[in-house]
Motif scaffolding. Sequence first.
Motif, mmCIF file in Angstrom:
data_model
loop_
_atom_site.group_PDB
_atom_site.id
_atom_site.type_symbol
_atom_site.label_atom_id
_atom_site.label_comp_id
_atom_site.label_asym_id
_atom_site.label_seq_id
_atom_site.Cartn_x
_atom_site.Cartn_y
_atom_site.Cartn_z
ATOM 1 N N ALA A 131 -1.823 17.973 -3.257
ATOM 2 C CA ALA A 131 -0.650 18.842 -3.310
ATOM 3 C C ALA A 131 -0.992 20.249 -2.837
ATOM 4 O O ALA A 131 -0.225 20.879 -2.097
ATOM 5 C CB ALA A 131 -0.096 18.880 -4.735
ATOM 6 N N TRP A 132 -2.172 20.755 -3.225
ATOM 7 C CA TRP A 132 -2.579 22.094 -2.788
ATOM 8 C C TRP A 132 -2.938 22.102 -1.301
ATOM 9 O O TRP A 132 -2.773 23.126 -0.625
ATOM 10 C CB TRP A 132 -3.718 22.624 -3.646
ATOM 11 N N GLU A 133 -3.404 20.985 -0.777
ATOM 12 C CA GLU A 133 -3.609 20.890 0.672
ATOM 13 C C GLU A 133 -2.266 21.022 1.399
ATOM 14 O O GLU A 133 -2.186 21.674 2.457
ATOM 15 C CB GLU A 133 -4.271 19.559 1.021
ATOM 16 N N ASN A 134 -1.228 20.419 0.845
ATOM 17 C CA ASN A 134 0.112 20.561 1.433
ATOM 18 C C ASN A 134 0.583 22.008 1.376
ATOM 19 O O ASN A 134 1.173 22.525 2.334
ATOM 20 C CB ASN A 134 1.108 19.666 0.699
ATOM 21 N N VAL A 135 0.332 22.662 0.235
ATOM 22 C CA VAL A 135 0.708 24.078 0.109
ATOM 23 C C VAL A 135 0.011 24.904 1.178
ATOM 24 O O VAL A 135 0.622 25.744 1.856
ATOM 25 C CB VAL A 135 0.372 24.602 -1.297
ATOM 26 N N ALA A 136 -1.294 24.665 1.340
ATOM 27 C CA ALA A 136 -2.061 25.427 2.328
ATOM 28 C C ALA A 136 -1.523 25.193 3.741
ATOM 29 O O ALA A 136 -1.382 26.139 4.536
ATOM 30 C CB ALA A 136 -3.537 25.039 2.256
ATOM 31 N N ALA A 137 -1.213 23.939 4.055
ATOM 32 C CA ALA A 137 -0.684 23.630 5.390
ATOM 33 C C ALA A 137 0.641 24.336 5.626
ATOM 34 O O ALA A 137 0.879 24.898 6.704
ATOM 35 C CB ALA A 137 -0.527 22.123 5.546
ATOM 36 N N THR A 183 1.690 43.106 -4.431
ATOM 37 C CA THR A 183 2.887 42.608 -5.112
ATOM 38 C C THR A 183 3.325 41.229 -4.633
ATOM 39 O O THR A 183 4.212 40.629 -5.234
ATOM 40 C CB THR A 183 4.067 43.578 -4.893
ATOM 41 N N SER A 184 2.715 40.732 -3.583
ATOM 42 C CA SER A 184 3.199 39.513 -2.957
ATOM 43 C C SER A 184 3.071 38.291 -3.863
ATOM 44 O O SER A 184 2.032 38.063 -4.490
ATOM 45 C CB SER A 184 2.448 39.246 -1.656
ATOM 46 N N PHE A 185 4.116 37.489 -3.878
ATOM 47 C CA PHE A 185 4.070 36.193 -4.545
ATOM 48 C C PHE A 185 2.920 35.351 -4.011
ATOM 49 O O PHE A 185 2.246 34.633 -4.766
ATOM 50 C CB PHE A 185 5.406 35.473 -4.334
ATOM 51 N N PHE A 186 2.685 35.415 -2.710
ATOM 52 C CA PHE A 186 1.675 34.557 -2.097
ATOM 53 C C PHE A 186 0.276 34.869 -2.624
ATOM 54 O O PHE A 186 -0.555 33.972 -2.773
ATOM 55 C CB PHE A 186 1.723 34.701 -0.573
ATOM 56 N N THR A 187 0.009 36.122 -2.932
ATOM 57 C CA THR A 187 -1.293 36.514 -3.471
ATOM 58 C C THR A 187 -1.555 35.841 -4.807
ATOM 59 O O THR A 187 -2.617 35.232 -5.032
ATOM 60 C CB THR A 187 -1.366 38.043 -3.624
ATOM 61 N N THR A 188 -0.584 35.963 -5.714
ATOM 62 C CA THR A 188 -0.781 35.415 -7.063
ATOM 63 C C THR A 188 -0.657 33.898 -7.092
ATOM 64 O O THR A 188 -1.304 33.237 -7.901
ATOM 65 C CB THR A 188 0.240 36.037 -8.025
ATOM 66 N N PHE A 189 0.149 33.349 -6.191
ATOM 67 C CA PHE A 189 0.385 31.905 -6.193
ATOM 68 C C PHE A 189 -0.903 31.131 -5.914
ATOM 69 O O PHE A 189 -1.226 30.161 -6.609
ATOM 70 C CB PHE A 189 1.454 31.570 -5.155
ATOM 71 N N LEU A 212 -6.073 28.032 1.405
ATOM 72 C CA LEU A 212 -4.999 28.689 0.662
ATOM 73 C C LEU A 212 -5.048 30.198 0.848
ATOM 74 O O LEU A 212 -4.008 30.850 1.066
ATOM 75 C CB LEU A 212 -5.100 28.342 -0.827
ATOM 76 N N GLU A 213 -6.250 30.772 0.761
ATOM 77 C CA GLU A 213 -6.381 32.224 0.958
ATOM 78 C C GLU A 213 -5.970 32.608 2.379
ATOM 79 O O GLU A 213 -5.288 33.617 2.597
ATOM 80 C CB GLU A 213 -7.823 32.663 0.676
ATOM 81 N N ARG A 214 -6.385 31.797 3.343
ATOM 82 C CA ARG A 214 -6.017 32.073 4.738
ATOM 83 C C ARG A 214 -4.502 31.956 4.910
ATOM 84 O O ARG A 214 -3.862 32.776 5.590
ATOM 85 C CB ARG A 214 -6.727 31.089 5.666
ATOM 86 N N ALA A 216 -2.188 32.332 2.546
ATOM 87 C CA ALA A 216 -1.512 33.438 1.859
ATOM 88 C C ALA A 216 -1.541 34.700 2.715
ATOM 89 O O ALA A 216 -0.540 35.428 2.811
ATOM 90 C CB ALA A 216 -2.169 33.694 0.509
ATOM 91 N N ALA A 217 -2.701 34.971 3.345
ATOM 92 C CA ALA A 217 -2.798 36.139 4.228
ATOM 93 C C ALA A 217 -1.860 35.990 5.427
ATOM 94 O O ALA A 217 -1.193 36.947 5.843
ATOM 95 C CB ALA A 217 -4.238 36.321 4.696
ATOM 96 N N ALA A 218 -1.797 34.781 5.979
ATOM 97 C CA ALA A 218 -0.904 34.534 7.117
ATOM 98 C C ALA A 218 0.553 34.729 6.721
ATOM 99 O O ALA A 218 1.347 35.297 7.488
ATOM 100 C CB ALA A 218 -1.132 33.124 7.654
ATOM 101 N N ALA A 219 0.918 34.259 5.516
ATOM 102 C CA ALA A 219 2.299 34.412 5.050
ATOM 103 C C ALA A 219 2.632 35.885 4.838
ATOM 104 O O ALA A 219 3.719 36.346 5.210
ATOM 105 C CB ALA A 219 2.499 33.620 3.758
ATOM 106 N N ARG A 220 1.697 36.639 4.250
ATOM 107 C CA ARG A 220 1.944 38.073 4.058
ATOM 108 C C ARG A 220 2.126 38.774 5.405
ATOM 109 O O ARG A 220 3.029 39.597 5.587
ATOM 110 C CB ARG A 220 0.795 38.703 3.274
ATOM 111 N N ASP A 221 1.263 38.451 6.350
ATOM 112 C CA ASP A 221 1.369 39.067 7.680
ATOM 113 C C ASP A 221 2.691 38.697 8.351
ATOM 114 O O ASP A 221 3.307 39.522 9.040
ATOM 115 C CB ASP A 221 0.198 38.629 8.557
ATOM 116 N N ALA A 222 3.118 37.449 8.164
ATOM 117 C CA ALA A 222 4.381 37.016 8.772
ATOM 118 C C ALA A 222 5.553 37.790 8.180
ATOM 119 O O ALA A 222 6.475 38.203 8.914
ATOM 120 C CB ALA A 222 4.572 35.513 8.550
ATOM 121 N N TYR A 223 5.530 38.006 6.882
ATOM 122 C CA TYR A 223 6.611 38.783 6.275
ATOM 123 C C TYR A 223 6.556 40.249 6.694
ATOM 124 O O TYR A 223 7.604 40.908 6.821
ATOM 125 C CB TYR A 223 6.599 38.631 4.754
ATOM 126 N N ALA A 224 5.366 40.771 6.943
ATOM 127 C CA ALA A 224 5.266 42.131 7.485
ATOM 128 C C ALA A 224 5.896 42.195 8.872
ATOM 129 O O ALA A 224 6.612 43.149 9.215
ATOM 130 C CB ALA A 224 3.809 42.576 7.544
#
Length: 573
Positions: A131-137, A183-189, A212-214, A216-224
Amino acid sequence: MSTHTPAPEPTRPPSAVDAVAEAYTTRAAELDPLGATAMGLTGYDHLMTDLSPAGHEARAEADRAVLRALDGLEPVDDVDRVTLAAMRERVGLQVELHDAGETLASLNNIASPVQELRDVFDLMPTGTVEAWENVAARLNALPGAVEGYVTSLSEAARRGRVAAIRQVRVGAEQARELADPATSFFTTFVSGPEAAAVLDESAACSLVRAELERGAAAARDAYARLADFLETDLAPLAPAQDAVGRERYALLSRTFLGAEVDLDETYAWGLEELARVVAEQEEVARRIAGPGASVEDAVAVLDADPTRTLHGTDALRRWMQETSDAAIEALDGTHFDVPAPVRDLECLIAPTQTGGIYYTPPSDDFSRPGRMWWSVPADVTEFNTWRERTTVYHEGVPGHHLQCGQAVFARATLNSWRRLACWVSGHGEGWALYAERLMADLGFLDDDGDRLGMLDAQRMRAARVVLDIGVHLGLPAPEQWGGGTWDAEKAWTFLSANVNMPESFVRFELDRYLGWPGQAPSYKVGQRLWESTRDAARAAAEARGEEFDVRAFHARALGLGSVGLDVLRDALA
């Protein structure tokens, strides 16, 4: 919990209409993996929806194809007849929305890709390494979705369709928060206790944690990137006017209701309904606070009552769960037959802090239960049970959870599209408001405080009919609310006077109505149409010399699943 179990329905042989609906549901899941996750279909959680113009066109072509496939098919029974009517209405509207450019331009404070790309992670399984592999993907695929979304917003702007500046600014603000590592959800998630409970120190899990860390960073950058685009490119093109006009509003109203209503008559009815609810509130207020007391006086009395006050979100969650469980226990086997898997409703505090309260249905196999979510603003730490008991009934049983859970459970009679994919706001939210009133009629809100809370919620929903139609159609405002033409400023004064909630909640709600035209009235108008459908069924029974069985009416109506309100009326006629 009750152990009452309704008798199983005989399995209905699938028809040619069902085959088309099943194939369409599969195709829809392939083209919209985020929607597949929301439906609880397995096998799509690692994938991302294409939000580019090409992705929208592919989904529209799938819609056109299913409409062609339905042409010429003959129903074999009443189930088929409802499926044909519901699919032609729903899928046909999806094509209309696409052709009108509504899907390309989607941007508001609550139900657009800005929120959906984040919110889907609340629904994803997290109990296994896979399941966490799916989250990371999916996290690592999120930047591509954002780029597609930016392209669609740009194309919509080229065609002259841009959300109002209010929605652009709110979207940019939400995107900035999700982009901020602090503050990002992705950081804490990805670093929170759910992940830690599953991912051990093995080499394989270390690789998943790194992805997952990669991600989360990609998601934060995308939202930026999204925030930059909204602030720099889209904002200069955004109109100041919130109103969308009569033509667009009529299409959106049909979309949310599954019915065409006279908007001017509905606006006038909204004013009458608001006055009726206020009068009933004032009567209850005098019982609470004494002769001559106002609603505000009664609210002060109730808010000062320590037996009606909860401190902190942990206490709120426990009370939600206890109240929900008690309702299921009392209603199952008496007023409704609740299937065993539907008795499981999970009450949660949402990871967001927007002020919304919402429900997510169970997955196809019930491995993910139905869930009631409370998104609590950061500045809200105390909660009043008199306000919120009716909300638990709205989101839980007999509201959304009973409605959605029974549809998911109806595998023996309904195809996957009917059970999982079809959702009509006026049907669903209308039923939930109908359920609030039903609980009052059944005696569950006899306490005057709880009854005032139910009326408080009904007052807000009636006010939304007036505000939403009034602003977006540019109708005349009553002199009591400033006269002239409705606008956001008059709407704020009006809403503040009719919604007894913290300012942060009311501000969020006003932005929601201004940016999501037609959705808010679907609650109260949906309730009106549900009640008129029930009253027509009662009149028909009495004309036949029969006693009206409201429990049987509810069972039959909920057994249809979520359909447009015109389809509901015709099916129950």
